[in-house]
Design a protein around this motif. Structure first.
Motif, short mmCIF file in Angstrom:
data_model
loop_
_atom_site.label_atom_id
_atom_site.label_comp_id
_atom_site.label_asym_id
_atom_site.label_seq_id
_atom_site.Cartn_x
_atom_site.Cartn_y
_atom_site.Cartn_z
N CYS A 74 0.83 -1.21 0.00
CA CYS A 74 0.00 0.00 0.00
C CYS A 74 0.86 1.26 0.00
O CYS A 74 0.50 2.26 -0.62
N ALA A 78 0.70 4.17 -2.46
CA ALA A 78 0.42 5.51 -1.91
C ALA A 78 1.33 6.56 -2.52
O ALA A 78 0.91 7.69 -2.79
N TYR A 81 -0.10 7.31 -5.87
CA TYR A 81 -1.30 8.14 -5.71
C TYR A 81 -0.92 9.57 -5.36
O TYR A 81 -1.54 10.53 -5.84
N SER A 93 -10.06 10.44 -8.29
CA SER A 93 -8.98 9.53 -7.91
C SER A 93 -8.49 8.72 -9.11
O SER A 93 -8.17 9.27 -10.15
N ASP A 260 -6.64 5.63 -0.45
CA ASP A 260 -6.81 6.20 -1.78
C ASP A 260 -8.04 7.09 -1.87
O ASP A 260 -8.15 7.91 -2.78
N ILE A 280 -2.27 11.48 2.32
CA ILE A 280 -2.24 10.08 1.90
C ILE A 280 -1.15 9.32 2.64
O ILE A 280 -1.40 8.25 3.23
N PHE A 410 -5.00 0.00 -7.83
CA PHE A 410 -3.63 0.34 -7.44
C PHE A 410 -2.65 -0.01 -8.56
O PHE A 410 -1.69 0.73 -8.83
#
Length: 497
Positions: A74, A78, A81, A93, A260, A280, A410
């Motif tokens: 993640c 991240a 993102y 997003s 997210d 985030i 992702f």
């Protein structure tokens, strides 16, 4: 299909759309608000339930390592993102990011895919909220009628009620939503810290041995469609051992879902280029540390073979002769799930808002309330759909789709960072993923690996859902697309010239 895939909506077009009066959202959120939102949606079912499930059935005391692995995956996503959110500070997003890199068709696919994470996730958590409410009232000597709550209820009234209440909060404004979330987050973080501190005084060293239990063959009945897809591809896995730890990571991944969602609030952030990356990354780091600490405490308090798979934290304290803490933990779970329901619906409404503004869904849905500055029509519509799902539809099987849908999002975002770096190197980026393209590619591969560790039947249902989405796109979205019509007008004008 070729014309569809090349309908790329530029970053400049996406940003320009945010200034249209009928679609303009109010910018009220700070970096702290975003961090609170992130923590609010991440800490929920995972920390209160999945710790016991994975420790008992997959990883043993090494469940903390499963959390670390999932947290790293993640974390990589991240970073991707954060770069996208600071470069394209627009609602939607992963949907909006995909539109700017892969084109309209894959953008639609990812928007459709996000329904699995957000709407279905919100409905599932609402049912869990109802269950915890029933448990808490039972501890107080009260009980809800089986006709309106529980597995035998025709309509789960508490689940419907919490969804509609959170819908009202979201309609009334993003700042009110952030304040409500702030109070809830403060309560549940305090309870999580209480669990860690008090539990640390009741640890038994023997419970950590063996830290990684010896690998075991898969149990009967877990083969075929019920087994991880990776086993059908020829990789034997079973349970426990390091294979079990990795398989556990694909399960506890659910505990991290939500960071997210912070990116969906880009248009309502005061300084998105700086605050989005901070919100985030900060929320993910905080929750990973809390998850690892809680999992270490729980398996230290009670042997992993004896852990409850329904309420491991509460039961661990009860086993130590501290029933009062069991009630406190149930209260924390109730508070935690409240914020999760609200923020998942916030994310879903913003994704659908962006899709409606692009005319891939009916544009009337994207109207913003003149006083509250929120996309009230989509928010109310989302709330009604989630309430129906939560109140009347059994979600045990469908809930498994949440993980695969999120991992797919992702994966595309990770690859999108690499593509946008090459296609638009000129764009200002307030945050950059370090060691690109290596880290984004590693992120994509890690997401794919966790996806392969999910059951084959989950993959089958995921593909069916995607086929339905593709059909909807070609029936409605492709013909009404704002970008498609603009490109068609440009071609017509050039031909005439």
């Amino acid at each position: 299909m070729a014309g569809t895939t090349h309908r790329i909506k530029s970053v400049e077009e996406s940003i320009r759309d945010t200034d249209e009066p009928e679609h303009r959202l109010k910018r009220n959120l700070s970096g702290l608000d975003l961090t609170i939102f992130g923590v609010g949606v991440i800490i929920g079912t995972g920390i209160f339930v999945l710790t016991g499930v994975v420790a008992k059935e997959q990883a043993g005391p090494a469940v903390s390592v499963s959390f670390v692995i999932a947290g790293i995956v993640c974390g990589l996503a991240a970073l991707c993102y954060a770069e996208f959110a600071s470069t394209v500070p627009v609602a939607g997003s992963a949907y909006t990011f995909s539109y700017a890199t892969f084109g309209e068709f894959l953008a639609w696919i990812i928007g459709w895919d996000l329904v699995l994470e957000l709407a279905l996730g919100a409905a599932t958590v609402a049912v869990g909220w109802s269950g915890y409410l029933g448990q808490l009232l039972g501890d107080l000597g009260l009980s809800l009628p089986s006709a309106i709550a529980g597995d035998d209820a025709r309509v789960d009234v508490p689940a419907v009620a919490i969804v509609l209440a959170m819908t009202a909060v979201l309609v009334l404004g993003i700042k009110l939503s952030s304040r409500v979330t702030g109070v809830i987050v403060a309560i549940k973080v305090a309870i999580v810290l209480l669990v860690i501190v008090v539990g640390a005084f009741h640890l038994t060293a023997d419970n950590y041995t063996p830290f990684v239990p010896p690998a075991q063959a898969a149990a009967e009945g877990s083969a075929g469609w019920h087994s991880p897809l990776i086993e059908l591809l020829g990789f034997a896995q079973g349970t426990f051992g390091w294979g079990g730890v990795i398989a556990g990571a694909s399960i506890v991944f659910f505990a991290f879902i939500g960071f997210d969602v912070v990116a969906t609030a880009a248009e309502e952030t005061k300084d998105p280029k700086k605050d989005l990356p901070r919100g985030i990354i900060a929320s993910l780091v905080i929750c990973t540390l809390l998850y690892v600490a809680v999992s270490l405490v729980v398996v230290g308090m009670q042997n992993y073979t004896e852990l409850s798979t329904e309420a491991p934290l509460a039961n661990a304290f009860s086993a130590q002769g501290m029933p009062v803490f069991s009630g406190i933990i149930s209260l924390g779970a109730l508070a935690g799930l409240t914020s999760v329901v609200m923020i998942l619906m916030l994310g879903q409404s913003r994704v659908l808002f962006a899709m409606s503004r692009d005319r891939l869904l009916p544009p009337a849905m994207a109207k913003v309330h003149p006083s509250y500055g929120t996309p009230y029509r989509i928010t109310i519509g989302t709330g009604v759909v989630v309430a129906v799902l939560a109140g009347a539809v059994p979600l045990d099987v469908l809930a498994e789709l949440v993980n695969i849908g999120t991992l797919f999002a992702f994966l595309l975002v990770s690859l999108g960072v690499v593509i946008l770096r090459r296609t638009r190197p000129d764009l200002p980026r307030a945050f950059r993923v370090p060691f690109s393209p290596v880290l984004p590619v590693v992120s994509a591969l890690a997401c794919l690996w966790l996806m392969l560790n999910l059951p084959a039947e989950t993959w089958a249902r995921f593909l069916i859902w995607m086929v339905v989405g593709v059909g909807f796109y070609f029936v409605y979205g492709r013909g009404h697309s704002r970008v498609g019509r603009a490109r068609g007008a440009e071609v017509t004008s050039a031909t005439r010239t």
